[in-house]
Design a protein around this motif. Structure first.
Motif, PDB file in Angstrom:
ATOM      1  N   LEU A 115      43.668  43.859  40.420  1.00 20.43           N
ATOM      2  CA  LEU A 115      44.253  42.869  41.329  1.00 20.43           C
ATOM      3  C   LEU A 115      43.781  43.077  42.769  1.00 20.43           C
ATOM      4  O   LEU A 115      43.412  42.112  43.454  1.00 20.43           O
ATOM      5  N   ARG A 156      48.601  29.152  44.314  1.00 17.19           N
ATOM      6  CA  ARG A 156      48.761  30.255  45.268  1.00 17.19           C
ATOM      7  C   ARG A 156      48.121  29.974  46.619  1.00 17.19           C
ATOM      8  O   ARG A 156      48.739  30.175  47.667  1.00 17.19           O
ATOM      9  N   LYS A 215      40.557  41.594  43.592  1.00 20.89           N
ATOM     10  CA  LYS A 215      40.468  40.140  43.517  1.00 20.89           C
ATOM     11  C   LYS A 215      41.031  39.453  44.755  1.00 20.89           C
ATOM     12  O   LYS A 215      40.667  38.320  45.062  1.00 20.89           O
ATOM     13  N   ASN A 216      41.930  40.136  45.459  1.00 21.97           N
ATOM     14  CA  ASN A 216      42.594  39.513  46.595  1.00 21.97           C
ATOM     15  C   ASN A 216      41.780  39.606  47.880  1.00 21.97           C
ATOM     16  O   ASN A 216      40.917  40.482  48.027  1.00 21.97           O
ATOM     17  N   ALA A 253      53.273  42.130  39.078  1.00 20.60           N
ATOM     18  CA  ALA A 253      51.919  41.572  39.013  1.00 20.60           C
ATOM     19  C   ALA A 253      50.879  42.658  38.778  1.00 20.60           C
ATOM     20  O   ALA A 253      49.899  42.454  38.050  1.00 20.60           O
ATOM     21  N   ILE A 276      50.014  36.566  48.206  1.00 19.76           N
ATOM     22  CA  ILE A 276      50.566  35.218  48.262  1.00 19.76           C
ATOM     23  C   ILE A 276      51.493  35.093  49.473  1.00 19.76           C
ATOM     24  O   ILE A 276      52.257  36.015  49.780  1.00 19.76           O
ATOM     25  N   ASP A 278      41.363  35.996  46.277  1.00 18.52           N
ATOM     26  CA  ASP A 278      42.562  35.276  45.853  1.00 18.52           C
ATOM     27  C   ASP A 278      43.772  35.790  46.632  1.00 18.52           C
ATOM     28  O   ASP A 278      43.646  36.622  47.538  1.00 18.52           O
ATOM     29  N   TRP A 287      46.967  36.802  44.868  1.00 22.28           N
ATOM     30  CA  TRP A 287      47.975  37.186  43.898  1.00 22.28           C
ATOM     31  C   TRP A 287      49.098  37.939  44.584  1.00 22.28           C
ATOM     32  O   TRP A 287      48.885  38.633  45.587  1.00 22.28           O
ATOM     33  N   ASN A 288      50.310  37.826  44.037  1.00 24.67           N
ATOM     34  CA  ASN A 288      51.406  38.680  44.477  1.00 24.67           C
ATOM     35  C   ASN A 288      50.997  40.129  44.223  1.00 24.67           C
ATOM     36  O   ASN A 288      50.302  40.421  43.244  1.00 24.67           O
ATOM     37  N   ASN A 346      53.255  33.641  40.691  1.00 21.29           N
ATOM     38  CA  ASN A 346      51.803  33.682  40.502  1.00 21.29           C
ATOM     39  C   ASN A 346      51.235  32.441  39.808  1.00 21.29           C
ATOM     40  O   ASN A 346      50.150  31.992  40.153  1.00 21.29           O
ATOM     41  N   ARG A 347      51.952  31.887  38.820  1.00 20.10           N
ATOM     42  CA  ARG A 347      51.431  30.726  38.097  1.00 20.10           C
ATOM     43  C   ARG A 347      51.782  29.438  38.828  1.00 20.10           C
ATOM     44  O   ARG A 347      52.387  28.516  38.302  1.00 20.10           O
ATOM     45  N   VAL A 385      47.902  41.949  36.078  1.00 18.69           N
ATOM     46  CA  VAL A 385      46.613  41.431  36.549  1.00 18.69           C
ATOM     47  C   VAL A 385      45.654  42.599  36.760  1.00 18.69           C
ATOM     48  O   VAL A 385      45.850  43.428  37.652  1.00 18.69           O
TER      49      VAL A 385
END
Length: 287
Positions: free
Chosen positions: A185, A26, A188-189, A178, A212, A170, A172-173, A22-23, A182
């Motif tokens: 989440l 992505r 946000k994806n 995760a 991701i 986004d 994110w995994n 994640n960091r 998060v």
């Protein structure tokens, strides 16, 4: 090693997993993977699939074909006919895909949860107050696909598809590590909101969520791929009838599908968080 030391070690492993998946850039890595996976070169294809097998439980014995043009062709593989029979009971909502059962339960007014203690709202997920009202106090179930699974998804019931909305976001995994770290989440994806109605008129909504390495969702009835490069209108009116078990599309890697059902549906026997299921297996039953 003491219990305390074991817990500390496990937490450190989770932190490392979260950091590595994640960091990182992505969006850039996801675009690269989309390009790389479509390279039709035998060396690239064979090396990629071999590496994939090394780090996962990839099993291609069910695949309809044994030779693939590219890594992407392998990701989106079809299965041999008859391997995913659907429960045809009209009172059953079947699993739209292979996957692992995640968070599920009753929608508390308009609140769901991605893991226990991590709530999110229907409005943040689907973005439409009218759709929120249709699912208030309903039922939800989350199905997570891993990278090695069969990535195509199917109609879990006979239904009419009325609209698809793409919500940019986004990547994110979406693994459990995760989800614990998060907040909100799924909201946000990148995701698609597929609005359907049963023959009885009740609303059942499917929300495929990208992640991701996969920010593309192919929908056959729209004859297009939805992703971050989709420009122009993000609402797609539909007038399509689908039959239970009919293939709706695919993810280009692995991700999650959230199923929103009316409150008069209950979970079928044996449904529990962490269990592996296959497309076609019963998930929800009309009370």
């Amino acid at each position: 090693m003491t219990v305390k030391a074991l817990i500390a070690s496990f937490t450190q492993q989770e932190d490392l997993n979260f950091l590595l998946t994640n960091r990182i850039p992505r969006a850039g890595l996801t675009r690269f993977m989309g390009w790389f996976s479509k390279i039709e070169n035998p060396f690239v294809r064979d090396a990629s699939i071999a590496l994939w097998k090394l780090f996962s439980d990839l099993d291609l014995s069910e695949a309809r074909k044994t030779e693939f043009k590219s890594l992407h062709d392998c990701f989106t593989r079809e299965l041999k006919p008859g391997l995913r029979p659907f429960d045809m009971d009209p009172g059953i909502v079947a699993s739209p895909s292979d996957g692992i059962v995640g968070a599920h339960g009753k929608i508390a007014d308009t609140e769901l949860f991605q893991v226990k203690g991590a709530p999110y709202s229907l409005l943040d997920l689907v973005g439409d107050p009218a759709l929120v009202e249709q699912h208030r106090d309903g039922t939800f179930l989350t199905v997570r696909l891993t990278s090695s699974m069969y990535h195509r998804f199917h109609a879990p019931y006979d239904a009419h598809v009325a609209r698809v909305t793409l919500i940019h976001g986004d990547v994110w995994n979406v693994n459990p590590i995760a989800l614990k770290r998060v907040e909100r989440l799924f909201c946000k994806n990148e995701r698609a909101v597929i609005r359907t109605h049963l023959s009885s008129g009740e609303a059942v909504t499917l929300v495929p969520v990208a992640a991701i390495l996969v920010a593309s969702i192919r929908l056959h009835f729209l004859d297009m791929v939805l992703n971050s490069q989709t420009r122009g209108p993000v609402n797609f009116p539909c007038d399509v009838n689908v039959k239970k078990g009919e293939e709706l599309g695919w993810f280009e890697h692995g991700s999650t599908i959230i199923i929103l059902a009316p409150g008069d549906f209950a979970f079928c026997d044996g449904i529990a968080e962490g269990m592996r299921i296959r497309a076609g297996q019963p998930l929800l039953r009309r009370r």
